[in-house]
Design a protein around this motif. Structure first.
Motif, PDB file in Angstrom:
ATOM      1  N   ARG A   1       0.828  -1.228   0.000  1.00 22.92           N
ATOM      2  CA  ARG A   1       0.000   0.000   0.000  1.00 22.92           C
ATOM      3  C   ARG A   1       0.854   1.267   0.000  1.00 22.92           C
ATOM      4  O   ARG A   1       0.413   2.308  -0.469  1.00 22.92           O
ATOM      5  N   ASP A   2       2.073   1.145   0.551  1.00 20.20           N
ATOM      6  CA  ASP A   2       2.925   2.335   0.646  1.00 20.20           C
ATOM      7  C   ASP A   2       3.189   2.969  -0.722  1.00 20.20           C
ATOM      8  O   ASP A   2       3.237   4.184  -0.861  1.00 20.20           O
ATOM      9  N   ALA A   3       3.379   2.091  -1.713  1.00 20.62           N
ATOM     10  CA  ALA A   3       3.702   2.604  -3.053  1.00 20.62           C
ATOM     11  C   ALA A   3       2.479   3.237  -3.724  1.00 20.62           C
ATOM     12  O   ALA A   3       2.599   3.863  -4.772  1.00 20.62           O
ATOM     13  N   GLN A   4       1.314   3.032  -3.118  1.00 19.36           N
ATOM     14  CA  GLN A   4       0.088   3.567  -3.739  1.00 19.36           C
ATOM     15  C   GLN A   4      -0.654   4.477  -2.774  1.00 19.36           C
ATOM     16  O   GLN A   4      -1.882   4.467  -2.699  1.00 19.36           O
ATOM     17  N   ASP A   5       0.111   5.265  -2.009  1.00 20.43           N
ATOM     18  CA  ASP A   5      -0.526   6.183  -1.068  1.00 20.43           C
ATOM     19  C   ASP A   5      -1.385   7.175  -1.859  1.00 20.43           C
ATOM     20  O   ASP A   5      -0.949   7.743  -2.853  1.00 20.43           O
ATOM     21  N   THR A   6      -2.622   7.349  -1.413  1.00 24.90           N
ATOM     22  CA  THR A   6      -3.533   8.167  -2.219  1.00 24.90           C
ATOM     23  C   THR A   6      -4.254   9.212  -1.370  1.00 24.90           C
ATOM     24  O   THR A   6      -3.851   9.499  -0.239  1.00 24.90           O
ATOM     25  N   PHE A   7      -5.298   9.779  -1.897  1.00 22.23           N
ATOM     26  CA  PHE A   7      -6.060  10.825  -1.195  1.00 22.23           C
ATOM     27  C   PHE A   7      -7.299  10.201  -0.579  1.00 22.23           C
ATOM     28  O   PHE A   7      -8.054   9.513  -1.271  1.00 22.23           O
ATOM     29  N   TYR A   8      -7.507  10.448   0.700  1.00 30.60           N
ATOM     30  CA  TYR A   8      -8.669   9.857   1.385  1.00 30.60           C
ATOM     31  C   TYR A   8      -9.795  10.870   1.456  1.00 30.60           C
ATOM     32  O   TYR A   8      -9.599  12.024   1.814  1.00 30.60           O
ATOM     33  N   ILE A   9     -10.976  10.412   1.104  1.00 28.07           N
ATOM     34  CA  ILE A   9     -12.132  11.312   1.045  1.00 28.07           C
ATOM     35  C   ILE A   9     -12.863  11.295   2.381  1.00 28.07           C
ATOM     36  O   ILE A   9     -13.291  12.314   2.893  1.00 28.07           O
ATOM     37  N   LYS A  10     -13.009  10.079   2.942  1.00 28.38           N
ATOM     38  CA  LYS A  10     -13.777   9.949   4.179  1.00 28.38           C
ATOM     39  C   LYS A  10     -13.147   8.822   4.987  1.00 28.38           C
ATOM     40  O   LYS A  10     -13.114   7.676   4.530  1.00 28.38           O
ATOM     41  N   GLY A  11     -12.599   9.144   6.156  1.00 28.62           N
ATOM     42  CA  GLY A  11     -11.970   8.125   7.001  1.00 28.62           C
ATOM     43  C   GLY A  11     -10.932   7.335   6.229  1.00 28.62           C
ATOM     44  O   GLY A  11     -10.222   7.889   5.388  1.00 28.62           O
ATOM     45  N   GLU A  12     -10.910   6.017   6.462  1.00 27.17           N
ATOM     46  CA  GLU A  12      -9.924   5.190   5.767  1.00 27.17           C
ATOM     47  C   GLU A  12     -10.565   4.350   4.669  1.00 27.17           C
ATOM     48  O   GLU A  12      -9.891   3.579   4.000  1.00 27.17           O
ATOM     49  N   GLU A  13     -11.880   4.504   4.535  1.00 27.98           N
ATOM     50  CA  GLU A  13     -12.582   3.582   3.628  1.00 27.98           C
ATOM     51  C   GLU A  13     -12.858   4.147   2.229  1.00 27.98           C
ATOM     52  O   GLU A  13     -12.970   3.403   1.274  1.00 27.98           O
ATOM     53  N   ILE A  14     -13.000   5.471   2.147  1.00 32.29           N
ATOM     54  CA  ILE A  14     -13.327   6.065   0.832  1.00 32.29           C
ATOM     55  C   ILE A  14     -12.130   6.879   0.352  1.00 32.29           C
ATOM     56  O   ILE A  14     -11.652   7.774   1.036  1.00 32.29           O
ATOM     57  N   LEU A  15     -11.666   6.555  -0.845  1.00 26.40           N
ATOM     58  CA  LEU A  15     -10.439   7.189  -1.342  1.00 26.40           C
ATOM     59  C   LEU A  15     -10.525   7.445  -2.841  1.00 26.40           C
ATOM     60  O   LEU A  15     -11.466   7.002  -3.498  1.00 26.40           O
ATOM     61  N   LEU A  16      -9.562   8.204  -3.354  1.00 23.74           N
ATOM     62  CA  LEU A  16      -9.461   8.324  -4.818  1.00 23.74           C
ATOM     63  C   LEU A  16      -8.668   7.108  -5.288  1.00 23.74           C
ATOM     64  O   LEU A  16      -7.582   6.838  -4.746  1.00 23.74           O
ATOM     65  N   ARG A  17      -9.185   6.371  -6.245  1.00 23.51           N
ATOM     66  CA  ARG A  17      -8.532   5.107  -6.621  1.00 23.51           C
ATOM     67  C   ARG A  17      -7.080   5.363  -7.043  1.00 23.51           C
ATOM     68  O   ARG A  17      -6.784   6.340  -7.746  1.00 23.51           O
ATOM     69  N   SER A  18      -6.196   4.473  -6.579  1.00 27.28           N
ATOM     70  CA  SER A  18      -4.775   4.648  -6.886  1.00 27.28           C
ATOM     71  C   SER A  18      -4.385   3.842  -8.115  1.00 27.28           C
ATOM     72  O   SER A  18      -3.257   3.905  -8.586  1.00 27.28           O
ATOM     73  N   GLN A  19      -5.337   3.068  -8.632  1.00 30.92           N
ATOM     74  CA  GLN A  19      -5.104   2.251  -9.818  1.00 30.92           C
ATOM     75  C   GLN A  19      -6.472   1.932 -10.448  1.00 30.92           C
ATOM     76  O   GLN A  19      -7.502   2.118  -9.796  1.00 30.92           O
ATOM     77  N   THR A  20      -6.474   1.473 -11.690  1.00 35.29           N
ATOM     78  CA  THR A  20      -7.761   1.102 -12.299  1.00 35.29           C
ATOM     79  C   THR A  20      -8.115  -0.360 -12.004  1.00 35.29           C
ATOM     80  O   THR A  20      -9.205  -0.812 -12.358  1.00 35.29           O
ATOM     81  N   SER A  21      -7.229  -1.069 -11.281  1.00 36.18           N
ATOM     82  CA  SER A  21      -7.483  -2.491 -10.989  1.00 36.18           C
ATOM     83  C   SER A  21      -8.799  -2.761 -10.228  1.00 36.18           C
ATOM     84  O   SER A  21      -9.382  -3.838 -10.407  1.00 36.18           O
ATOM     85  N   PRO A  22      -9.307  -1.828  -9.373  1.00 36.40           N
ATOM     86  CA  PRO A  22     -10.606  -2.118  -8.730  1.00 36.40           C
ATOM     87  C   PRO A  22     -11.726  -2.386  -9.733  1.00 36.40           C
ATOM     88  O   PRO A  22     -12.707  -3.061  -9.385  1.00 36.40           O
ATOM     89  N   VAL A  23     -11.585  -1.903 -10.970  1.00 31.42           N
ATOM     90  CA  VAL A  23     -12.632  -2.184 -11.973  1.00 31.42           C
ATOM     91  C   VAL A  23     -12.656  -3.686 -12.287  1.00 31.42           C
ATOM     92  O   VAL A  23     -13.701  -4.241 -12.638  1.00 31.42           O
ATOM     93  N   GLN A  24     -11.516  -4.359 -12.124  1.00 26.22           N
ATOM     94  CA  GLN A  24     -11.496  -5.829 -12.286  1.00 26.22           C
ATOM     95  C   GLN A  24     -12.495  -6.454 -11.316  1.00 26.22           C
ATOM     96  O   GLN A  24     -13.316  -7.292 -11.691  1.00 26.22           O
ATOM     97  N   VAL A  25     -12.377  -6.023 -10.040  1.00 30.26           N
ATOM     98  CA  VAL A  25     -13.233  -6.596  -8.987  1.00 30.26           C
ATOM     99  C   VAL A  25     -14.705  -6.306  -9.308  1.00 30.26           C
ATOM    100  O   VAL A  25     -15.558  -7.212  -9.280  1.00 30.26           O
ATOM    101  N   ARG A  26     -14.991  -5.031  -9.630  1.00 29.88           N
ATOM    102  CA  ARG A  26     -16.379  -4.650  -9.903  1.00 29.88           C
ATOM    103  C   ARG A  26     -16.946  -5.435 -11.085  1.00 29.88           C
ATOM    104  O   ARG A  26     -18.115  -5.842 -11.075  1.00 29.88           O
ATOM    105  N   THR A  27     -16.121  -5.673 -12.101  1.00 28.00           N
ATOM    106  CA  THR A  27     -16.604  -6.400 -13.286  1.00 28.00           C
ATOM    107  C   THR A  27     -16.867  -7.870 -12.942  1.00 28.00           C
ATOM    108  O   THR A  27     -17.879  -8.452 -13.350  1.00 28.00           O
ATOM    109  N   MET A  28     -15.958  -8.453 -12.141  1.00 27.76           N
ATOM    110  CA  MET A  28     -16.156  -9.862 -11.765  1.00 27.76           C
ATOM    111  C   MET A  28     -17.404 -10.021 -10.898  1.00 27.76           C
ATOM    112  O   MET A  28     -18.169 -10.971 -11.061  1.00 27.76           O
ATOM    113  N   LEU A  29     -17.620  -9.061  -9.977  1.00 33.62           N
ATOM    114  CA  LEU A  29     -18.804  -9.155  -9.116  1.00 33.62           C
ATOM    115  C   LEU A  29     -20.079  -9.126  -9.963  1.00 33.62           C
ATOM    116  O   LEU A  29     -21.038  -9.841  -9.694  1.00 33.62           O
ATOM    117  N   LYS A  30     -20.052  -8.308 -11.009  1.00 31.89           N
ATOM    118  CA  LYS A  30     -21.219  -8.228 -11.912  1.00 31.89           C
ATOM    119  C   LYS A  30     -21.416  -9.554 -12.647  1.00 31.89           C
ATOM    120  O   LYS A  30     -22.534  -9.965 -12.931  1.00 31.89           O
TER     121      LYS A  30
END
Ligand code: DAH
Length: 349
Positions: A154-183
């Motif tokens: 996670r250190d290499a992908q330190d990003t901007f946090y919007i709300k607490g520790e759970e909501i952030l600006l994505r540090s990579q487009t890889s989360p779209v992999q997860v969202r697509t698989m869930l669909k």
């Protein structure tokens, strides 16, 4: 006596002719000669008083004068009207030799153009182009990609946090992999690419930006191997950088792929001899990739016993910088028309 009168009128007409300069003069002259009490009209009314033997002769002479005046009147009227028209035309002429105000035309942003090119190649191989949110959940950006809380990656992908520790600006487009698989609910094969903005807490300089773009790819199917990945990457590389360019995989490490690789291409500029673009190594790294980690498949509902897949992530700025030999990534984000125009011209060459 009568002939003398005729001659006098003739001479008078000749004199008067030269005084006409406009339509008003001309009409005044018409009244003077042909009006009710005009000179020629009076001569005409005199005909009846002329002795019979001279009547014919006198009448002819009067007619002659009338014709002389009428001819002059007609010609002069035309002449004056033509002059008026010409004057009007020349005073109202539009000077078409005056250069028009230039309309400055823009050109597509070079980054946008590159992304569209990549999209087209993947679409031709049956991929869908999908989107994901830039404001992302920690769960998708990290945890479901096999990067739990406290993981050093996670250190290499330190990003901007919007709300607490759970909501952030994505540090990579890889989360779209997860969202697509869930669909896909673990049931359907997947072929997607996802170009989009990503964010990291970086100081901006020629090669770093707190906001940049990645092009993510994911394929899930049965019996997928590294050679499928290599063949696919090879297609896009050859399309973008030229048919002679070769692809090479180097072992690497990402938490969401196993095995993981760095994708290198042979230098399209020097064909491997060594130049400033490949930093004299003959090879250029353009992407991270690998075989989707079984944990990632499992967490997103795909059974690793049944399904396998590959994933990759290109840095869009890096690809454009290589392709167009750009040294400073900040030019993608300023709005200087001269730059986009320059690359547009370079493309056309
Ligand atoms: N998300 C990685 C990064 O930002 C890039 C990447 C590497 C994406 C490997 C992938 C992959 O999909 O398989 O550094």
């Amino acid at each position: 006596m009568e002939n003398k009168k005729i001659e006098e009128v003739k001479n008078l007409i000749e004199q008067d002719k030269s005084t006409v300069t406009n339509l008003k003069n001309l009409n005044d002259l018409k009244v003077k000669y042909l009006g009710k009490k005009g000179i020629i009209s009076e001569l005409t009314s005199e005909i009846k008083n002329i002795p019979n033997e001279e009547k014919k002769n006198f009448g002819q002479k009067v007619n002659e004068i009338r014709n002389i005046f009428n001819d002059f009147y007609k010609k002069k009227k035309e002449e004056i009207e033509t002059d008026i028209l010409n004057e009007k035309l020349s005073s109202e002429t539009i000077d078409i030799s005056l250069p028009a105000t230039k309309i400055r035309q823009g050109a597509p942003n070079i980054l946008e153009k590159l992304i569209e090119e990549v999209e087209e190649v993947f679409m031709s191989m049956g991929y869908d182009v999908v989107d994901g949110p830039e404001v992302e959940e920690d769960k998708y950006n990290f945890e479901m990609l096999n990067i739990p809380k406290g993981h050093p990656a996670r250190d290499a992908q330190d990003t901007f946090y919007i709300k607490g520790e759970e909501i952030l600006l994505r540090s990579q487009t890889s989360p779209v992999q997860v969202r697509t698989m869930l669909k896909g609910k673990g049931e359907i094969p997947i072929r997607v690419i996802c170009p989009g903005k990503t964010y990291r807490r970086d100081d901006d300089d020629a090669t770093h930006s707190h906001q940049f773009m990645q092009i993510e790819g994911l394929l899930i199917d049965h019996d997928i191997s590294l050679s499928d990945l290599k063949g696919t990457i090879d297609v896009i590389v050859k399309k973008l950088f030229g048919e002679k360019v070769e692809t090479r995989f180097r072992p690497s490490y990402y938490q969401f792929t196993e095995p993981s690789v760095e994708v290198d291409i042979s230098c399209f500029n020097c064909n491997g001899d060594g130049c400033h673009i490949c930093k004299h190594t003959g090879w250029i790294t353009i992407a991270g990739a690998g075989i989707v980690h079984p944990n990632v498949l499992k967490m997103s509902g795909y059974d690793p016993k049944n399904w396998s897949g590959f994933a990759f992530g290109f840095g869009a700025e890096r690809m454009a910088m290589l392709k167009y030999d750009i040294e400073d990534c900040r030019i993608f984000y300023n709005t200087d028309l001269r730059e986009s125009k320059f690359f547009d011209r370079k493309e056309a060459e």
